[in-house]
Write a protein that holds these residues in place. Structure first.
Motif, mmCIF file in Angstrom:
data_model
loop_
_atom_site.group_PDB
_atom_site.id
_atom_site.type_symbol
_atom_site.label_atom_id
_atom_site.label_comp_id
_atom_site.label_asym_id
_atom_site.label_seq_id
_atom_site.Cartn_x
_atom_site.Cartn_y
_atom_site.Cartn_z
ATOM 1 N N TYR A 1 0.826 -1.209 0.029
ATOM 2 C CA TYR A 1 0.113 0.224 -0.052
ATOM 3 C C TYR A 1 0.878 1.076 -0.086
ATOM 4 C CZ TYR A 1 -3.996 -2.913 1.289
ATOM 5 O OH TYR A 1 -5.045 -3.530 1.530
ATOM 6 N N THR A 2 0.531 2.122 -0.606
ATOM 7 C CA THR A 2 1.136 3.695 -0.638
ATOM 8 C C THR A 2 0.049 4.645 -0.354
ATOM 9 O OG1 THR A 2 0.720 3.402 -3.250
ATOM 10 C CG2 THR A 2 2.806 2.964 -2.136
ATOM 11 N N PRO A 3 0.408 5.765 -0.164
ATOM 12 C CA PRO A 3 -0.508 6.799 0.137
ATOM 13 C C PRO A 3 -1.911 6.962 -0.691
ATOM 14 C CG PRO A 3 1.368 7.667 0.469
ATOM 15 C CD PRO A 3 1.815 6.403 -0.219
ATOM 16 N N ALA A 4 -3.068 6.897 -0.182
ATOM 17 C CA ALA A 4 -4.323 6.797 -1.186
ATOM 18 C C ALA A 4 -4.089 8.056 -2.073
ATOM 19 C CB ALA A 4 -5.431 6.991 0.036
ATOM 20 N N ALA A 5 -3.660 8.975 -1.837
ATOM 21 C CA ALA A 5 -3.926 10.207 -2.779
ATOM 22 C C ALA A 5 -2.644 10.226 -4.049
ATOM 23 C CB ALA A 5 -3.535 11.434 -1.918
ATOM 24 N N GLY A 6 -1.723 9.083 -3.768
ATOM 25 C CA GLY A 6 -0.920 9.115 -4.885
ATOM 26 C C GLY A 6 0.654 9.197 -4.146
ATOM 27 N N LEU A 7 1.585 8.498 -5.195
ATOM 28 C CA LEU A 7 2.957 8.609 -4.814
ATOM 29 C C LEU A 7 3.416 10.012 -4.655
ATOM 30 C CD1 LEU A 7 4.221 5.802 -7.074
ATOM 31 C CD2 LEU A 7 3.936 5.471 -4.645
ATOM 32 N N PRO A 8 4.061 10.483 -3.566
ATOM 33 C CA PRO A 8 4.451 12.015 -3.493
ATOM 34 C C PRO A 8 5.281 12.025 -4.648
ATOM 35 C CG PRO A 8 4.792 10.846 -1.363
ATOM 36 C CD PRO A 8 4.406 9.612 -2.447
ATOM 37 N N VAL A 9 6.342 11.596 -5.219
ATOM 38 C CA VAL A 9 6.918 11.897 -6.448
ATOM 39 C C VAL A 9 6.105 12.199 -7.612
ATOM 40 C CG1 VAL A 9 7.480 9.783 -7.105
ATOM 41 C CG2 VAL A 9 8.942 11.543 -7.712
ATOM 42 N N LEU A 10 5.149 11.502 -7.586
ATOM 43 C CA LEU A 10 4.173 11.354 -8.859
ATOM 44 C C LEU A 10 3.452 12.997 -8.581
ATOM 45 C CD1 LEU A 10 2.910 11.139 -11.618
ATOM 46 C CD2 LEU A 10 1.385 9.141 -10.570
ATOM 47 N N ARG A 11 2.857 13.068 -7.790
ATOM 48 C CA ARG A 11 2.141 14.442 -7.168
ATOM 49 C C ARG A 11 2.951 15.597 -7.473
ATOM 50 N NH1 ARG A 11 -0.292 13.228 -1.456
ATOM 51 N NH2 ARG A 11 -1.946 14.888 -1.759
ATOM 52 N N GLU A 12 4.373 15.454 -7.207
ATOM 53 C CA GLU A 12 5.134 16.507 -7.517
ATOM 54 C C GLU A 12 5.327 16.713 -8.838
ATOM 55 O OE1 GLU A 12 8.802 15.594 -5.674
ATOM 56 O OE2 GLU A 12 8.180 15.779 -3.663
ATOM 57 N N ALA A 13 5.289 15.596 -9.643
ATOM 58 C CA ALA A 13 5.463 15.892 -11.175
ATOM 59 C C ALA A 13 4.154 16.469 -11.793
ATOM 60 C CB ALA A 13 5.633 14.554 -11.927
ATOM 61 N N ILE A 14 2.962 16.225 -11.195
ATOM 62 C CA ILE A 14 1.543 16.613 -11.714
ATOM 63 C C ILE A 14 1.550 17.955 -11.415
ATOM 64 C CG2 ILE A 14 -0.809 16.375 -11.344
ATOM 65 C CD1 ILE A 14 -0.370 13.461 -10.965
ATOM 66 N N ALA A 15 2.084 18.278 -10.273
ATOM 67 C CA ALA A 15 2.026 19.714 -9.687
ATOM 68 C C ALA A 15 3.058 20.652 -10.975
ATOM 69 C CB ALA A 15 2.554 19.989 -8.293
ATOM 70 N N ALA A 16 4.034 19.956 -11.085
ATOM 71 C CA ALA A 16 5.156 20.663 -12.157
ATOM 72 C C ALA A 16 4.289 20.778 -13.541
ATOM 73 C CB ALA A 16 6.310 20.082 -12.255
ATOM 74 N N LYS A 17 3.638 19.821 -13.886
ATOM 75 C CA LYS A 17 2.894 19.953 -15.241
ATOM 76 C C LYS A 17 1.699 20.876 -15.169
ATOM 77 C CE LYS A 17 -0.559 17.628 -18.029
ATOM 78 N NZ LYS A 17 -0.181 18.125 -19.423
ATOM 79 N N THR A 18 1.205 20.894 -13.997
ATOM 80 C CA THR A 18 -0.060 22.026 -13.950
ATOM 81 C C THR A 18 0.580 23.257 -14.069
ATOM 82 O OG1 THR A 18 -1.120 20.374 -12.470
ATOM 83 C CG2 THR A 18 -1.841 22.752 -12.453
ATOM 84 N N LEU A 19 1.525 23.742 -13.557
ATOM 85 C CA LEU A 19 2.342 24.948 -13.663
ATOM 86 C C LEU A 19 2.711 25.145 -14.915
ATOM 87 C CD1 LEU A 19 3.294 27.719 -12.404
ATOM 88 C CD2 LEU A 19 5.242 26.504 -11.927
ATOM 89 N N ARG A 20 3.298 24.053 -15.665
ATOM 90 C CA ARG A 20 3.874 24.250 -16.952
ATOM 91 C C ARG A 20 2.704 24.657 -18.055
ATOM 92 N NH1 ARG A 20 6.350 19.938 -16.914
ATOM 93 N NH2 ARG A 20 4.711 18.555 -18.113
ATOM 94 N N ASP A 21 1.431 23.709 -18.012
ATOM 95 C CA ASP A 21 0.431 23.772 -18.936
ATOM 96 C C ASP A 21 -0.749 24.464 -18.603
ATOM 97 O OD1 ASP A 21 2.376 22.160 -20.641
ATOM 98 O OD2 ASP A 21 1.346 20.312 -20.154
ATOM 99 N N SER A 22 -0.925 24.576 -17.215
ATOM 100 C CA SER A 22 -2.284 25.316 -17.153
ATOM 101 C C SER A 22 -2.125 26.703 -16.328
ATOM 102 C CB SER A 22 -2.951 24.494 -15.977
ATOM 103 O OG SER A 22 -3.342 23.310 -16.659
ATOM 104 N N GLY A 23 -0.606 26.976 -16.243
ATOM 105 C CA GLY A 23 -0.270 28.079 -15.420
ATOM 106 C C GLY A 23 -0.735 28.620 -13.785
ATOM 107 N N LEU A 24 -0.788 27.342 -13.321
ATOM 108 C CA LEU A 24 -1.117 27.455 -11.942
ATOM 109 C C LEU A 24 -0.278 26.879 -11.074
ATOM 110 C CD1 LEU A 24 -3.383 28.079 -9.649
ATOM 111 C CD2 LEU A 24 -4.405 25.781 -10.175
ATOM 112 N N GLU A 25 0.294 27.568 -10.031
ATOM 113 C CA GLU A 25 1.139 26.801 -9.076
ATOM 114 C C GLU A 25 0.417 26.391 -7.930
ATOM 115 O OE1 GLU A 25 5.345 28.054 -6.676
ATOM 116 O OE2 GLU A 25 4.130 29.504 -7.856
ATOM 117 N N VAL A 26 0.726 24.916 -7.768
ATOM 118 C CA VAL A 26 0.035 24.174 -6.782
ATOM 119 C C VAL A 26 0.877 23.378 -5.941
ATOM 120 C CG1 VAL A 26 -2.088 24.236 -7.939
ATOM 121 C CG2 VAL A 26 -0.626 22.391 -8.207
#
Length: 405
Positions: A74-99
């Motif tokens: 089992y890993t965190p229900a909300a997702g692997l921390p490293v993947l959540r970091e990558a998704i945050a980076a993509k969101t900034l890159r493609d959606s212009g939103l820093e999260v």
């Protein structure tokens, strides 16, 4: 003793779930595949699924992940921390939103994100404005949250894009949320930056949640960019949930990795739901998604270019059919022709009055599978996905040209 008194009470299934309609796109695709398996030369434009293989470096990352025992737990229900970091980076890159990564939940495909987004912000009886044509899952997901979908239709004359005036006319004191999709499934339409900003400012003014599905944001053509509604109106970030995933851009539909990004309050309740609903997404698939987002983008660009080539072909060939109007789709991999000019007429001895009947005729007479407009809103339209091989795409359209000659 009467028969009724002696008969056991029959258990019932859920009324809410019984009211859900089967996914029309999957239903048509399944029928087409069954006919193909039976030896029929059916060409299917039904499924929104790239025909390409997942890029090899992504598959290799998954294979490597199989050798790490940590991925078997089992890993965190909300997702692997490293993947959540990558998704945050993509969101900034493609959606212009820093999260922050804590504002990201990794889900089992984009559909789970859509479901959880409505569950997070809709209360019983709330109205959700749903621009039509719409993806077939949206109204069902709204209903599962005990909300009321309110369709706002924009036809081919508007490139299937709703206006602020239309949204305002549909707004009531019960309006809680708006579904915003650009690029669109089923139409392929892309809102301009100005159109997006106007809708975002309207939602901000009226305190309306926005569920923005951005899964096709990287599949755009003719130099167009799909501007995120939170980039157009940054102040809207506090009342917007972004839905996305790796399925379309990276040909990873079967890997089932999507995500939702939003303000902390909404993400918290959605994460609580997911902790009971599914827990974590398959760890191997998460590692593959991480590779997709952080690895080379060359193959994704090659697929986009192939879609663009097919888009131009299918639009030009469908436009040759008298009675068919074909707005130019600038995103996703769908074309959504207005076929009302074919209705009320006799074809091969059959008179068709709806696009549902027209789709049945096309399958029977031309052995081509398309999805009727009734799956996405009003009758009178067809959805064709051009995410299939070039040769099959061309032959299928030629069969349509012959049928309606």
């Amino acid at each position: 003793m009467t028969e009724s008194a002696s008969s056991p009470r029959q258990p019932r299934v859920s009324a809410k779930l019984s009211a859900i309609a089967e996914s029309a796109t999957l239903k048509v695709d399944a029928k087409a595949k069954a006919l193909q398996a039976a030896g029929r030369p059916v060409i299917s434009y039904a499924a929104g699924e790239p025909d390409f293989a997942t890029p090899q470096f992504i598959v290799d990352a998954a294979a490597e992940a199989l050798h790490d025992p940590a991925n078997f737990r089992y890993t965190p229900a909300a997702g692997l921390p490293v993947l959540r970091e990558a998704i945050a980076a993509k969101t900034l890159r493609d959606s212009g939103l820093e999260v922050a990564p804590s504002q990201v939940i990794v889900t089992n495909g984009g559909k789970q994100s859509v479901y959880q987004a409505f569950q997070a912000v809709v209360n019983p009886g709330d109205e959700v404005l749903l621009p039509a044509p719409y993806w077939t899952t949206y109204p069902e997901a709204i209903a599962l949250a005990d909300g009321v979908p309110v369709e706002v239709f924009a036809g081919a004359d508007q490139d299937y894009k709703v206006t602020v005036e239309q949204l305002e006319a549909a707004r009531t004191e019960k309006t809680t949320a708006l579904v915003f999709v650009s690029p669109s499934n089923p139409t392929g339409s892309v809102y301009t930056e100005e159109e997006t900003r106007a809708i975002g400012q309207w939602a901000l003014e009226h305190g309306i949640w926005v569920i923005s599905d951005e899964i096709y944001q990287n599949l755009v053509y003719e130099g167009v960019r799909a501007v995120s509604i939170v980039e157009a109106v940054p102040e809207l970030a506090g009342q917007t949930i972004l839905v996305n995933g790796v399925a379309k851009t990276y040909a990873m539909t079967g890997w089932r990795v999507g995500w939702m990004v939003g303000p902390s309050a909404a993400i918290k309740v959605a994460a609580n739901l997911q902790s009971h609903l599914t827990s974590n997404v398959n760890n191997i698939a998460q590692r593959a998604a991480l590779a997709a987002l952080t690895g080379p983008q060359d193959e994704a660009e090659q697929m986009r270019q192939a879609f663009d080539r097919r888009r131009r072909l299918i639009v030009s060939e469908l436009a040759k059919i008298p009675g068919v109007t074909v707005p130019n789709p600038l995103g996703a991999f769908y074309v959504y022709p207005d076929v009302r000019g074919l209705l009320g007429r006799e074809w091969r001895g059959k008179t068709v009055t709806t696009s549902l009947e027209l789709a049945d005729l096309i399958l029977d007479e031309a052995e081509v599978a398309v999805v009727p407009g009734e799956a996405f809103g009003p009758s009178g339209y067809l959805r064709l996905s051009y995410a299939l091989g070039d040769d099959a795409l061309r032959e299928g359209v030629q069969r349509l040209q012959s049928l309606f000659a």
